[in-house]
Write an enzyme that holds these catalytic residues in place. Structure first.
Site, short mmCIF file in Angstrom:
data_model
loop_
_atom_site.label_atom_id
_atom_site.label_comp_id
_atom_site.label_asym_id
_atom_site.label_seq_id
_atom_site.Cartn_x
_atom_site.Cartn_y
_atom_site.Cartn_z
N ASP A 1 20.32 0.57 10.47
CA ASP A 1 21.38 -0.20 11.12
C ASP A 1 20.98 -1.66 11.34
OD1 ASP A 1 23.84 -0.58 12.26
OD2 ASP A 1 23.35 0.33 14.19
N HIS B 1 23.77 -6.52 3.67
CA HIS B 1 23.67 -5.24 2.95
C HIS B 1 22.76 -5.38 1.73
CE1 HIS B 1 26.51 -3.47 5.59
NE2 HIS B 1 27.58 -4.09 5.13
N LEU C 1 8.07 13.05 -3.23
CA LEU C 1 9.03 12.82 -2.14
C LEU C 1 10.45 13.26 -2.51
CD1 LEU C 1 9.68 11.25 0.63
CD2 LEU C 1 10.26 9.34 -0.86
C1 IPE Z 1 25.47 4.31 11.38
O1 IPE Z 1 25.58 2.95 11.58
C2 IPE Z 1 25.79 4.65 9.95
C3 IPE Z 1 24.82 4.18 8.97
C4 IPE Z 1 23.67 3.61 9.21
C5 IPE Z 1 25.17 4.44 7.60
P1 IPE Z 1 26.91 2.30 12.17
O2 IPE Z 1 26.62 0.87 12.33
O3 IPE Z 1 28.06 2.67 11.36
O4 IPE Z 1 27.00 3.04 13.59
P2 IPE Z 1 27.83 2.68 14.88
O5 IPE Z 1 29.26 2.65 14.48
O6 IPE Z 1 27.36 1.37 15.39
O7 IPE Z 1 27.53 3.79 15.83
C1 IPE Z 2 24.08 -0.68 8.56
O1 IPE Z 2 24.30 -1.98 9.00
C2 IPE Z 2 24.67 -0.42 7.20
C3 IPE Z 2 25.81 0.51 7.20
C4 IPE Z 2 26.32 1.10 8.25
C5 IPE Z 2 26.42 0.80 5.91
P1 IPE Z 2 25.66 -2.40 9.69
O2 IPE Z 2 26.59 -2.86 8.64
O3 IPE Z 2 26.15 -1.34 10.59
O4 IPE Z 2 25.17 -3.66 10.55
P2 IPE Z 2 25.62 -4.06 12.02
O5 IPE Z 2 25.44 -2.85 12.89
O6 IPE Z 2 27.03 -4.48 11.94
O7 IPE Z 2 24.70 -5.17 12.39
MG MG Z 3 25.85 -0.89 12.55
#
Ligand code: IPE
Ligand code: IPE
Ligand code: MG
Length: 248
Positions: free
Chosen positions: A22, A39, A133
């Site tokens: 995240d 990303h 792995l």
């Molecule tokens: C969780 O991250 C999903 C992934 C890492 C793929 P999100 O950024 O979507 O989670 P929330 O919505 O903040 O809980």
């Molecule tokens: C995690 O990073 C990637 C996915 C959930 C696909 P985020 O896109 O959730 O990044 P934040 O949480 O907005 O910083």
């Molecule tokens: Mg996120």
């Protein structure tokens, strides 16, 4: 490899590490760049962490790459994430071959665009004989949906007298989850400072050690992984018993 002063006991590695990757969006925002930029940078972290895990001899690594709930993001972001996924799968096949990594996926992958499904199938097939792995990507994954799916499958089998109600136990439930061939999670890592599970592997983390770090996913490195594992190795896993019982 620079492990610094972080000491890891290779005999005591978690058998299964799962990561909620995240913070890509915030990483980009800090740099006044579009979320996609984060990303893309996050994909580089994936490569580094996968290689690091393989090098250490970790047996199972499961990465939360796209959640069921992520379908609700802006269309353009979802589209870009899918594109990035296809190119990552294409580009990382040599790395998987070189490191003896076997690719696996969990989730409602049929909801993914056709080209993602095809690429995924290809790489899974191409790495199926690898013995190192097991890298599992959670795609279009939601733990509640996974449990619902398992309950439906089991219910059908009970209805058709394939299994009896009395035989429905933890083992049977395990066998009907997407993770049927994987051991329980020992160490769950979440980056970006959020302290929640976000519908990830609810059943499988029942006794996992949880590790939260403020680092954003694009900043997560091999050293970060080593820190998390070292922290895990400091913990006493009691599984309901007393400390004295564990010491024996
Ligand atoms: C969780 O991250 C999903 C992934 C890492 C793929 P999100 O950024 O979507 O989670 P929330 O919505 O903040 O809980
Ligand atoms: C995690 O990073 C990637 C996915 C959930 C696909 P985020 O896109 O959730 O990044 P934040 O949480 O907005 O910083
Ligand atoms: Mg996120």
């Amino acid at each position: 490899m620079n492990q610094g002063e972080i000491k890891i006991d290779k005999e005591m590695l978690p058998e299964h590490i799962a990561i909620i990757m995240d913070g890509n969006g915030r990483w980009a925002k800090q740099r006044s760049r579009p979320r996609v930029f984060g990303h893309r940078e996050g994909a580089k972290s994936v490569r580094k962490v996968v290689e690091a895990a393989a090098r250490l001899g970790v047996k199972n690594l499961t990465l939360y790459a796209f959640s069921m709930e992520n379908w609700n993001r802006p269309k353009q972001e979802v589209k870009t994430l899918m594109k990035l996924l296809v190119s990552a799968l294409k580009n990382e096949l040599p790395l998987m071959r070189k490191n003896n990594i076997r690719l696996n996926s969990i989730g409602h992958t049929h909801a993914m665009p056709g080209n993602v499904q095809n690429e995924l199938k290809e790489v899974i097939a191409a790495t199926s004989d690898n013995t190192g792995l097991i890298l599992t990507l959670a795609l279009s994954y939601g733990a509640r949906q996974e449990i619902q799916h398992a309950i439906r499958e089991i219910s059908h089998k009970v209805k058709n007298n394939i299994i009896s109600v009395e035989n429905v136990d933890e083992d049977i439930i395990n066998k009907h989850l997407y993770t049927q061939n994987l051991p329980d999670v020992d160490l769950l890592i979440r980056t970006s400072g959020e302290v929640r599970i976000s519908n990830f592997l609810l059943w499988q983390i029942a006794y996992a050690e949880l590790y939260f770090t403020d680092e954003l996913w694009p900043d997560f490195t091999e050293t970060s992984l080593h820190k998390a594992i070292a922290d895990f190795q400091q913990r006493e896993r009691r599984f309901g018993k007393t400390s004295e019982q564990i010491a024996k």
